[in-house]
Design an enzyme around this catalytic site. Structure first.
Site, PDB file in Angstrom:
ATOM      1  CD  GLU B 100      -1.734  -2.433   1.280  1.00 20.87           C
ATOM      2  OE1 GLU B 100      -0.644  -2.669   1.869  1.00 20.87           O
ATOM      3  OE2 GLU B 100      -2.494  -3.338   0.899  1.00 20.87           O
ATOM      4  CG  HIS B 170     -12.082  -7.818   5.297  1.00 19.19           C
ATOM      5  ND1 HIS B 170     -11.449  -8.610   6.220  1.00 19.19           N
ATOM      6  CD2 HIS B 170     -11.398  -7.978   4.142  1.00 19.19           C
ATOM      7  CE1 HIS B 170     -10.433  -9.226   5.652  1.00 19.19           C
ATOM      8  NE2 HIS B 170     -10.379  -8.869   4.387  1.00 19.19           N
TER       9      HIS B 170
END
Lengths: 421, 366
Positions: B100, B170
């Site tokens: 990321e 999530h």
């Protein structure tokens, strides 16, 4: 995927030389690597490979070793300009270090001992190649024509400063000189340089990106990820590592366990060159070749310049707390990039001791004159504090700016308004 | 414009579970299309299709635009980039290595060199490795360089919020972390029509933008969306239901809960609620919020993220400071609890309609 076949050839040579039984070679798919198998269990020992040698052509006495191709591509004028920039940088460092000590500027970082890698690399690049720097690459910007006055104005944060007084001293930047503004967080510029190189590849503009960083910054996650992105996304970027032996007080031996930074290229499919960073001519040759390579192949390359940080890390650091004076002196006196290059120029009768004295005198004077001008300039208006947070100023920032304005109407005598526009 | 057709039964995430929606804590009511802004075709799109369509528009118009991230090449784990690599080539729509911080650093570099960079972070929960690149670099690029360099062409897309069973990694709503960072824009849509218009505005905007997409809406929300390019304002909150007694403020999925709660309040309590979708977290639309608060005198802010230092705190403080004389009751925050986002306890964790309904009861009786 020619690189993988190259890699495989290199691996297989090593393996067969060590009489390893290679029983099978399997290629899985177009995207997977070549895998090979062995019936012999072994641990791969990184110390068995000899260290990558640093390329060097200029002796400490100023003679060119090996072939003389350097002079075939670098004319006298360029050589003298390279020398001049190194001396100017060195004189500026001496004066500005003292200026900080006297409290005239808040902070400074010298480039002592590393002038050669700045100038040797900058001279071999196209002036429009994009540069991302760490903070100890002032010579690159100087080579490109960023003036002493522009540098001084940044150090003083006055109205002439490229960053409008927002950053600490030494955080230079210039759109005109294709030199991306420096920021303090280490290694953040590495993946950014890769992104810019990718944009250049898509534009097919014949330019490359070079990103400078120290061996300490190379330990950041951003450094690894940048190398990996550059390799998989095939970007024309040179990773220029200034390995000067220290990251503040931490010696390189506590920074990594492998063979420096150049050796990391192998594991990531990136070509590498290690060079003597105190040899201006070798750095020049290496960058010239590296530039051609990355442009022709759309591949990254790691260039590791072995040098030594002669000065303190910064004006906030006293390096005698963690290293010996004799160690510093060894580099300062016997392996100094400016001295080595000067000896070459003297031998070639391109330069004389008289000219040298004159250059140093003039350089020092230029610094002092620039300081005088910078000190006489006002700082930007306090309103600049709210500018450029966004492209446009949102309402809440307009409101906060108004708040300061109203506050200053009542309490102006408590603020240094006379120093500002 | 020819649109790429989708026929997806379910979505498989990298972690290997199937993101088929198990239970629904909200009811989606489609947004009406503003017919003034479009002359071309209008198609029924779900939210992931509207987002694909937006990026399709950009890649077609802007030859410098590139789309990248983990697994975007084959269409993305939520199908948002389906068919785009085939249409625009692997140099413009591509996978990156799994990093990321690399994705955002790379995107900043693209933007610095003038390309339009659309970076995808697979889940908002995984944006934190890029926090340094976003907060120290992207947000401060223009400011620190005296406007010599900027990465205003960078847009970061990331799926966010609860999905029924996403547990800790999530389900997160990290908008408040970024709301504390001058230089960024943070935007969250509530459905397909808004998602397309706002995403196009983020991409066009000359500042780095983070676009959080409530993932539970990807397939659950379906409505009419213009196929042609259109933009919606980034600094404007929407008053979805006008009312006079209580102001309800939310964003993303939470807006749909608040709309339903407003109906319940009207029916069961005779209370008239004004429902506001904040849309943009940073900068946020102070005028719309303050006007509503002054009118109703009672404010409830609801968000999925934890209470302490959530964006509700900023709203409550600002409303209190600017609407003090109009307030009839303390401002209430109905939010996730100050715990990590749990797996099997999700129904007890989220600020669902019953918790919001009870807050309306309390605030009107204060």
């Amino acid at each position: 995927m020619i690189e993988y076949s190259k890699l495989w050839r290199a691996v297989s040579t090593v393996l067969s030389a060590r009489k390893v039984c290679v029983s099978r070679v399997a290629k899985f798919s177009s995207t997977s690597k070549l895998h090979n198998f062995s019936n012999e269990l072994e641990i791969i020992d990184p110390t068995e490979k000899p260290n990558v040698a640093a390329y060097k052509i200029l002796g400490n006495d100023g003679t060119i070793q090996g072939n003389e191709s350097y002079f075939a591509q670098v004319d006298n004028e360029t050589n003298l300009k390279m020398y001049k920039v190194m001396v100017e940088l060195s004189e500026m460092d001496k004066v500005m270090y003292e200026s900080q000590r006297q409290g005239r500027i808040s902070f400074y970082m010298t480039s002592s001992g590393e002038e050669g890698s700045h100038v040797g690399s900058a001279a071999a690049l196209d002036p429009e190649d994009l540069v991302y720097a760490q903070y100890r690459e002032t010579g690159v910007l100087m080579w490109r024509g960023f003036t002493m006055q522009q540098m001084m104005d940044q150090l003083y944060g006055n109205i002439g400063s490229s960053d409008k007084g927002k950053q600490m001293p030494v955080h230079y930047g210039s759109q005109e000189h294709s030199f991306v503004t420096i920021s303090s967080p280490l290694a953040t510029q590495l993946p950014q340089a890769v992104g810019s190189a990718y944009a250049y590849k898509l534009k097919n503009n014949g330019k490359i990106v070079i990103v400078y960083f120290g061996e300490g910054a190379a330990s950041e996650g951003d450094a690894f990820t940048a190398l990996n992105f550059a390799s998989t996304l095939e970007c024309p970027v040179i990773f220029f590592c200034r390995n000067n032996g220290y990251a503040i007080s931490t010696p390189a031996s506590e920074q990594y366990g492998g063979d420096g930074i150049a050796a990391r290229g192998f594991g990531l499919g990136i070509s590498a060159i290690r060079v003597d960073g105190n040899d201006v001519c070798a750095v020049y040759n290496a960058i010239k070749k590296a530039r051609e390579y990355v442009l022709a192949n759309n591949r990254p390359l790691i260039l590791e310049a072995m040098t030594y940080r002669v000065g303190h890390h910064s004006t906030s650091d006293d390096s005698s707390a963690y290293r010996s004076k004799t160690e510093v002196q060894e580099y300062e006196l016997n392996n100094n990039p400016i001295q080595r290059f000067k000896s070459l120029l003297l031998q070639r009768k391109l330069w004389s001791e008289e000219q040298d004295k004159e250059l140093k005198k003039q350089s020092k004077q230029l610094v002092l004159d620039s300081i005088k001008k910078s000190e006489s300039k006002l700082k930007p208006s306090w309103k600049e504090m709210f500018q450029d947070v966004y492209h446009e100023m949102p309402q809440h920032l307009k409101d906060q700016m108004k708040e300061v304005e109203d506050h200053l109407k009542i309490y102006k005598e408590h603020y240094p308004l006379k120093n500002h526009v | 414009m020819k649109f790429l057709t989708h026929n997806i039964k379910h979505v498989t995430c990298i972690q290997g579970f199937t993101c088929a929606r198990a239970s629904s804590h909200f009811t989606y009511v489609p947004d009406p299309v503003d017919t003034k802004i479009t002359s071309g075709n209008v198609t029924k799109f779900n939210m992931f299709q509207a987002i694909t369509n937006a990026m399709d528009n950009v890649l077609e118009q802007d030859k410098s635009a590139v789309l990248f991230g983990e697994d975007v090449g084959f269409g993305g784990v939520f199908r948002c980039s389906l068919g785009l690599r085939e249409k625009y080539g692997k140099h413009r729509v591509f996978n990156t290595p799994l990093s990321e911080q690399g994705i955002i650093g790379f995107g900043i570099g693209l933007a610095v060199s003038g390309a339009t960079a659309i970076a995808e972070i697979q889940f908002a929960d995984y944006i934190f490795p890029a926090f340094d690149q976003i907060v120290n670099e992207a947000a401060k690029y223009r400011y620190r360089s005296g406007n010599l360099f900027s990465c205003g062409n960078l847009t970061i897309r990331a799926p966010c919020m609860a999905v029924g069973h996403g547990a800790l990694y999530h389900s997160q709503s990290p908008e408040a972390y970024f709301a504390h960072t001058p230089g960024l824009k943070v935007v969250i849509p509530r459905g397909p029509y808004k998602a397309k218009g706002l995403l196009l505005s983020c991409i066009k905007d000359t500042n780095p933008c983070i676009f959080f997409e409530p993932k539970v809406l990807y397939r659950a929300a379906v409505e009419d969306v213009p196929e042609d390019y259109y933009e919606l304002p980034l600094d404007k909150a929407d008053i979805l239901i006008p009312g006079t007694d209580v102001t309800l403020i939310g964003w993303g999925t939470q807006v749909h809960i608040l709309k339903e709660v407003a109906g319940m309040a009207k029916e069961q309590l005779g209370v008239s609620c004004e429902v506001i979708d904040l849309v943009s977290i940073l900068p946020w639309d102070r005028d719309t919020v303050f006007q509503s608060a002054k009118k109703t005198g009672r404010v409830i802010v609801a968000h999925e993220a934890p209470l302490t230092s959530g964006f509700g705190a900023e709203l409550a403080a600002a409303i209190q400071e600017n609407c003090f004389l109009s307030l009839e009751a303390p401002i209430r925050r109905v939010t996730g609890y100050d715990t990590p986002f749990p797996h099997i306890f999700e129904p007890f964790y989220i600020p669902d309609k019953w918790r919001c309904f009870e807050a309306i009861k309390q605030i009107t009786r204060y």
